[in-house]
Design a protein around this motif. Structure first.
Motif, mmCIF file in Angstrom:
data_model
loop_
_atom_site.group_PDB
_atom_site.id
_atom_site.type_symbol
_atom_site.label_atom_id
_atom_site.label_comp_id
_atom_site.label_asym_id
_atom_site.label_seq_id
_atom_site.Cartn_x
_atom_site.Cartn_y
_atom_site.Cartn_z
ATOM 1 N N GLU A 13 43.874 -13.719 2.846
ATOM 2 C CA GLU A 13 43.399 -12.451 3.403
ATOM 3 C C GLU A 13 42.002 -12.605 4.000
ATOM 4 O O GLU A 13 41.697 -12.038 5.053
ATOM 5 C CB GLU A 13 43.417 -11.353 2.339
ATOM 6 C CG GLU A 13 44.807 -10.970 1.888
ATOM 7 C CD GLU A 13 45.663 -10.407 3.009
ATOM 8 O OE1 GLU A 13 45.131 -9.693 3.885
ATOM 9 O OE2 GLU A 13 46.878 -10.689 3.011
ATOM 10 N N GLN A 14 41.163 -13.370 3.331
ATOM 11 C CA GLN A 14 39.820 -13.618 3.848
ATOM 12 C C GLN A 14 39.897 -14.354 5.185
ATOM 13 O O GLN A 14 39.172 -14.013 6.127
ATOM 14 C CB GLN A 14 39.014 -14.430 2.838
ATOM 15 C CG GLN A 14 37.592 -14.681 3.243
ATOM 16 C CD GLN A 14 36.841 -15.514 2.205
ATOM 17 O OE1 GLN A 14 37.440 -16.110 1.318
ATOM 18 N NE2 GLN A 14 35.531 -15.553 2.330
ATOM 19 N N SER A 15 40.767 -15.332 5.283
ATOM 20 C CA SER A 15 40.928 -16.073 6.533
ATOM 21 C C SER A 15 41.483 -15.175 7.632
ATOM 22 O O SER A 15 41.064 -15.266 8.790
ATOM 23 C CB SER A 15 41.854 -17.276 6.321
ATOM 24 O OG SER A 15 41.262 -18.203 5.454
ATOM 25 N N ALA A 16 42.418 -14.303 7.283
ATOM 26 C CA ALA A 16 42.973 -13.371 8.267
ATOM 27 C C ALA A 16 41.888 -12.434 8.781
ATOM 28 O O ALA A 16 41.817 -12.145 9.989
ATOM 29 C CB ALA A 16 44.118 -12.573 7.653
ATOM 30 N N SER A 17 41.040 -11.980 7.886
ATOM 31 C CA SER A 17 39.936 -11.109 8.277
ATOM 32 C C SER A 17 38.956 -11.839 9.190
ATOM 33 O O SER A 17 38.480 -11.283 10.195
ATOM 34 C CB SER A 17 39.217 -10.607 7.030
ATOM 35 O OG SER A 17 38.112 -9.818 7.370
#
Length: 67
Positions: A13-17
């Motif tokens: 999720e952090q990478s997607a953000s």
């Protein structure tokens, strides 16, 4: 350090953000590759855990059947 499914999903999720907020194409692409890798690791981890649980239940069933 043992990785947990939750940790891996959080990293995805952090990478997607990061990808969503990236201004440069190469940064966005890198973040999307990282997201894919984290999600793959999370899926693999879950599949291994499910396989272990199935094997444990099969051993338990076999033990009960022989008694």
């Amino acid at each position: 350090m043992a990785l947990s499914y939750e940790f891996l999903i959080e990293r995805a999720e952090q990478s997607a953000s990061e990808a969503a907020g990236a201004l440069l194409d190469n940064v966005r692409d890198r973040a999307l590759r990282a997201e894919k890798a984290w999600r793959t690791m999370a899926t693999d981890l879950r599949e291994v855990a499910e396989g272990r649980e199935r094997a444990r239940l099969e051993r338990l069933a076999a033990a009960v059947a022989t008694t």
